[in-house]
Design an enzyme around this catalytic site. Structure first.
Site, PDB file in Angstrom:
ATOM      1  N   ASP A  67      -7.059  -8.319   4.858  1.00  0.00           N
ATOM      2  CA  ASP A  67      -7.521  -7.629   3.653  1.00  0.00           C
ATOM      3  C   ASP A  67      -7.334  -8.465   2.400  1.00  0.00           C
ATOM      4  O   ASP A  67      -6.675  -9.505   2.423  1.00  0.00           O
ATOM      5  CB  ASP A  67      -6.817  -6.272   3.523  1.00  0.00           C
ATOM      6  CG  ASP A  67      -5.320  -6.336   3.792  1.00  0.00           C
ATOM      7  OD1 ASP A  67      -4.754  -7.436   3.738  1.00  0.00           O
ATOM      8  OD2 ASP A  67      -4.720  -5.286   4.062  1.00  0.00           O
ATOM      9  N   ASN A 136       2.413   5.200   4.873  1.00  0.00           N
ATOM     10  CA  ASN A 136       1.556   6.331   5.268  1.00  0.00           C
ATOM     11  C   ASN A 136       0.803   6.034   6.566  1.00  0.00           C
ATOM     12  O   ASN A 136      -0.159   6.716   6.891  1.00  0.00           O
ATOM     13  CB  ASN A 136       0.581   6.681   4.141  1.00  0.00           C
ATOM     14  CG  ASN A 136      -0.367   5.527   3.822  1.00  0.00           C
ATOM     15  OD1 ASN A 136      -0.339   4.506   4.492  1.00  0.00           O
ATOM     16  ND2 ASN A 136      -1.196   5.691   2.804  1.00  0.00           N
ATOM     17  N   HIS A 138      -0.898   3.265   7.263  1.00  0.00           N
ATOM     18  CA  HIS A 138      -2.102   2.435   7.188  1.00  0.00           C
ATOM     19  C   HIS A 138      -1.898   1.084   7.860  1.00  0.00           C
ATOM     20  O   HIS A 138      -0.784   0.579   7.953  1.00  0.00           O
ATOM     21  CB  HIS A 138      -2.628   2.296   5.753  1.00  0.00           C
ATOM     22  CG  HIS A 138      -1.851   1.409   4.827  1.00  0.00           C
ATOM     23  ND1 HIS A 138      -1.514   1.783   3.553  1.00  0.00           N
ATOM     24  CD2 HIS A 138      -1.382   0.147   4.964  1.00  0.00           C
ATOM     25  CE1 HIS A 138      -0.872   0.794   2.951  1.00  0.00           C
ATOM     26  NE2 HIS A 138      -0.776  -0.205   3.790  1.00  0.00           N
ATOM     27  N   GLU A 143      -6.614   3.315   4.939  1.00  0.00           N
ATOM     28  CA  GLU A 143      -5.792   4.444   4.510  1.00  0.00           C
ATOM     29  C   GLU A 143      -6.072   5.666   5.386  1.00  0.00           C
ATOM     30  O   GLU A 143      -7.125   5.753   6.027  1.00  0.00           O
ATOM     31  CB  GLU A 143      -6.120   4.782   3.048  1.00  0.00           C
ATOM     32  CG  GLU A 143      -5.834   3.649   2.065  1.00  0.00           C
ATOM     33  CD  GLU A 143      -4.344   3.470   1.760  1.00  0.00           C
ATOM     34  OE1 GLU A 143      -3.497   3.852   2.594  1.00  0.00           O
ATOM     35  OE2 GLU A 143      -4.038   2.938   0.687  1.00  0.00           O
TER      36      GLU A 143
HETATM   37  C1  GLP Z   1      -0.030  -3.471   2.359  1.00  0.00           C
HETATM   38  C2  GLP Z   1      -0.986  -4.326   3.207  1.00  0.00           C
HETATM   39  C3  GLP Z   1      -0.746  -4.143   4.667  1.00  0.00           C
HETATM   40  C4  GLP Z   1       0.734  -4.188   4.927  1.00  0.00           C
HETATM   41  C5  GLP Z   1       1.369  -2.962   4.332  1.00  0.00           C
HETATM   42  C6  GLP Z   1       2.874  -2.946   4.449  1.00  0.00           C
HETATM   43  O1  GLP Z   1      -0.653  -2.505   1.592  1.00  0.00           O
HETATM   44  N1  GLP Z   1      -2.358  -4.159   2.945  1.00  0.00           N
HETATM   45  O2  GLP Z   1      -1.449  -5.139   5.409  1.00  0.00           O
HETATM   46  O3  GLP Z   1       0.990  -4.198   6.295  1.00  0.00           O
HETATM   47  O4  GLP Z   1       0.963  -2.738   3.009  1.00  0.00           O
HETATM   48  O5  GLP Z   1       3.450  -3.834   3.545  1.00  0.00           O
HETATM   49  P1  GLP Z   1       4.957  -4.286   3.606  1.00  0.00           P
HETATM   50  O6  GLP Z   1       5.092  -5.173   4.785  1.00  0.00           O
HETATM   51  O7  GLP Z   1       5.188  -5.015   2.326  1.00  0.00           O
HETATM   52  O8  GLP Z   1       5.764  -3.055   3.722  1.00  0.00           O
END
Ligand code: GLP
Length: 241
Positions: A67, A136, A138, A143
């Site tokens: 992403d 959440n 995702h 989402e």
């Molecule tokens: C972000 C990214 C995801 C990631 C997630 C968790 O929004 N788009 O690809 O896995 O949130 O992030 P973190 O590893 O910092 O908790």
């Protein structure tokens, strides 16, 4: 889903790095789907160390990131392209031309999404898709919603995601409200999927992913239907399992 229990963040990072490096050793021209976020940073650091020791060679590897924030170009310090370059790619011998991130600077949504899907279709199946998981549930920026997404698309970020990700921005107002993300179908088409998770704030999402109903209300729950998916998570993230 196979669960690999880890003591803590460092253990989770080393095990994640071990699996990625094994993939690259077994198939030097592996196609890796990669993730940003805080979770994989330790694994990337470990892989850099092994690269420096001569244990793993990325010269033939190609990568496709999940992403990118809509509206941010790759030289913006909060863009995921910048994150990947600075956290990982600039420290290993990967050919930068073989690293791919959706183009956040392209305001033409249809064009940007079609271009990324075309790129992936041309590449063929990912050998290993690395995922983090949002609080959440995702994955990528898919989402919770009423249906699972297919290909690359532009997402309106959930308020909780904007709040969670604001820790990396000067102010919450700077967090983009939209992002390009691979779709669930893109993700599910990988040969093998590795979900990395750490920390108590992920415990509910991890529980729902593994034991909850398969539903777009927890995007990661679809991974229960993948034939070769494992979760590498620490005790805190698995505390409800
Ligand atoms: C972000 C990214 C995801 C990631 C997630 C968790 O929004 N788009 O690809 O896995 O949130 O992030 P973190 O590893 O910092 O908790």
């Amino acid at each position: 889903m196979r669960i690999i229990r880890c003591k803590d963040y460092d253990d989770m990072s080393r095990k994640t790095a071990n699996i990625i490096s094994a993939q690259v050793i077994l198939k030097p021209n592996a196609k890796l789907g990669l993730a940003t976020g805080t979770t994989p940073i330790g694994a990337y650091e470990q892989l850099i160390k092994w690269y420096e020791k001569g244990d793993v060679d990325f010269s033939e590897v190609s990568t496709y990131n999940l992403d990118e924030y809509y509206g941010l170009s790759g030289d913006h310090p909060q863009s995921y392209r910048y994150f990947m370059d600075h956290t990982f790619f600039d420290h290993i011998n990967i050919d930068k031309g073989h690293t791919h991130v959706p183009d956040g600077s392209n305001p033409n949504i249809d064009e940007a999404c079609a271009a990324y899907d075309e790129l992936m279709a041309k590449a063929g199946q990912m050998d290993l898709q690395l995922l983090g998981i949002g609080r959440n549930g995702h994955v990528g920026f898919n989402e919770p919603g009423e249906s699972f997404s297919k290909g690359t698309h532009c997402v309106e970020l959930a308020e909780s995601t904007i709040v969670a990700n604001s820790r990396l921005f000067d102010s919450i107002d700077d967090v983009p409200r939209k992002a390009y993300s691979m779709g669930v179908q893109n993700i599910m088409s990988a040969k093998t999927i590795l979900v990395a998770a750490s920390g108590e704030d992920k415990a509910q999402a991890v529980y729902d992913m593994i034991y909850g109903p398969v539903s777009p209300h927890c995007t990661a729950s679809i991974l229960q239907l993948h034939g070769d998916c494992f979760v590498v998570a620490d005790e805190d993230a698995l505390s409800l399992c």
